[in-house]
Design an enzyme around this catalytic site. Structure first.
Site, mmCIF file in Angstrom:
data_model
loop_
_atom_site.group_PDB
_atom_site.id
_atom_site.type_symbol
_atom_site.label_atom_id
_atom_site.label_comp_id
_atom_site.label_asym_id
_atom_site.label_seq_id
_atom_site.Cartn_x
_atom_site.Cartn_y
_atom_site.Cartn_z
ATOM 1 N N HIS A 122 41.904 39.789 30.188
ATOM 2 C CA HIS A 122 42.836 38.858 29.558
ATOM 3 C C HIS A 122 44.233 38.943 30.164
ATOM 4 O O HIS A 122 44.898 37.920 30.347
ATOM 5 C CB HIS A 122 42.943 39.151 28.055
ATOM 6 C CG HIS A 122 41.697 38.847 27.295
ATOM 7 N ND1 HIS A 122 41.434 37.611 26.752
ATOM 8 C CD2 HIS A 122 40.625 39.623 26.990
ATOM 9 C CE1 HIS A 122 40.264 37.636 26.138
ATOM 10 N NE2 HIS A 122 39.748 38.849 26.273
ATOM 11 N N LEU A 124 46.968 41.526 32.759
ATOM 12 C CA LEU A 124 47.435 42.683 33.522
ATOM 13 C C LEU A 124 48.948 42.536 33.612
ATOM 14 O O LEU A 124 49.442 41.494 34.041
ATOM 15 C CB LEU A 124 46.813 42.704 34.917
ATOM 16 C CG LEU A 124 47.106 43.916 35.828
ATOM 17 C CD1 LEU A 124 46.103 43.941 36.980
ATOM 18 C CD2 LEU A 124 48.511 43.910 36.404
ATOM 19 N N TYR A 168 43.773 38.897 44.030
ATOM 20 C CA TYR A 168 42.519 39.298 43.407
ATOM 21 C C TYR A 168 41.362 39.318 44.406
ATOM 22 O O TYR A 168 40.417 40.111 44.254
ATOM 23 C CB TYR A 168 42.203 38.380 42.219
ATOM 24 C CG TYR A 168 43.096 38.651 41.037
ATOM 25 C CD1 TYR A 168 42.977 39.830 40.305
ATOM 26 C CD2 TYR A 168 44.080 37.751 40.658
ATOM 27 C CE1 TYR A 168 43.801 40.100 39.226
ATOM 28 C CE2 TYR A 168 44.917 38.008 39.581
ATOM 29 C CZ TYR A 168 44.770 39.186 38.867
ATOM 30 O OH TYR A 168 45.601 39.455 37.808
#
Length: 207
Positions: A122, A124, A168
């Site tokens: 959800h 970071l 990511y």
């Protein structure tokens, strides 16, 4: 969904002569660890939300989770969270929950579905005074290894804005297309990461 520099900061220990009061050897039981990684608890919620609010409000005027939602997930699934504490102070965290569908939906923002195979990240966030030190990278790497060690969890999923996609991807995530979730005027890319054999990231993710 907020990530910062990818350079790792390595703490160094301070060694005092054994004859000086306050030497680590004499005070060991009274000294907080320089770095501690642990699951978060509902008691950590206020500190978590303070960092989250400072991270996101200035950028998008929206927080991924409000304080009640932070407490909700830390009560239901603390094992899917991870906090980084420096000398007892929370400096970075991830909060997740389990999800049981192939793609994220609006419902995934609020739900934890035990039995789900996907860890939904959800949020970071890193405290403002510890940004640009690579802490987001280190924390995400540790988190993926930790949740990847849970036999039931097969993959990690998240949504992020387009500028964060390359970050990511360094950790094994790949774009799955536009996310169905829209927050105000913000749109997101959905990212998926297989956690099978994720230990290989240890060799590949260091800057």
């Amino acid at each position: 969904m907020s990530t910062l520099s990818v350079h790792c900061l390595k703490p160094s220990a301070l060694h005092l002569p054994s004859g000086i009061p306050g030497s680590p050897g004499r005070q060991r039981r009274h000294t907080l660890p320089a770095n501690e990684f642990r699951c978060l608890t509902p008691e950590d919620a206020a500190g978590v939300f303070q960092i989250e609010r400072e991270t996101f409000i200035s950028v998008s005027s929206n927080c991924p989770l409000n304080l009640d939602e932070v407490r909700h997930f830390l009560t239901l699934c603390p094992e899917l969270s991870l906090g980084w504490f420096v000398e007892g102070r929370l400096v970075a965290f991830i909060i997740g929950s389990l999800w049981d569908e192939e793609r994220l939906t609006q419902a995934s923002l609020m739900l934890h579905r035990p039995g789900g195979r996907a860890a939904h990240l959800h949020v970071l966030a890193v405290h403002r005074t510890f940004r640009w030190q690579g802490k987001g990278s280190v924390l995400l790497w540790r988190y993926l290894h930790r949740v990847g060690g849970q036999p039931a969890v097969r993959r990690a999923v998240l949504m992020c804005e387009d500028p964060l996609v390359p970050f990511y991807q360094r950790f094994g995530f790949h774009p799955a297309g536009p996310c169905a979730i829209v927050v105000g005027s913000l749109t997101f890319t959905e990212m998926h990461c297989s956690l099978r054999g994720h230990a290989a990231l240890r060799r590949n993710s260091d800057p």
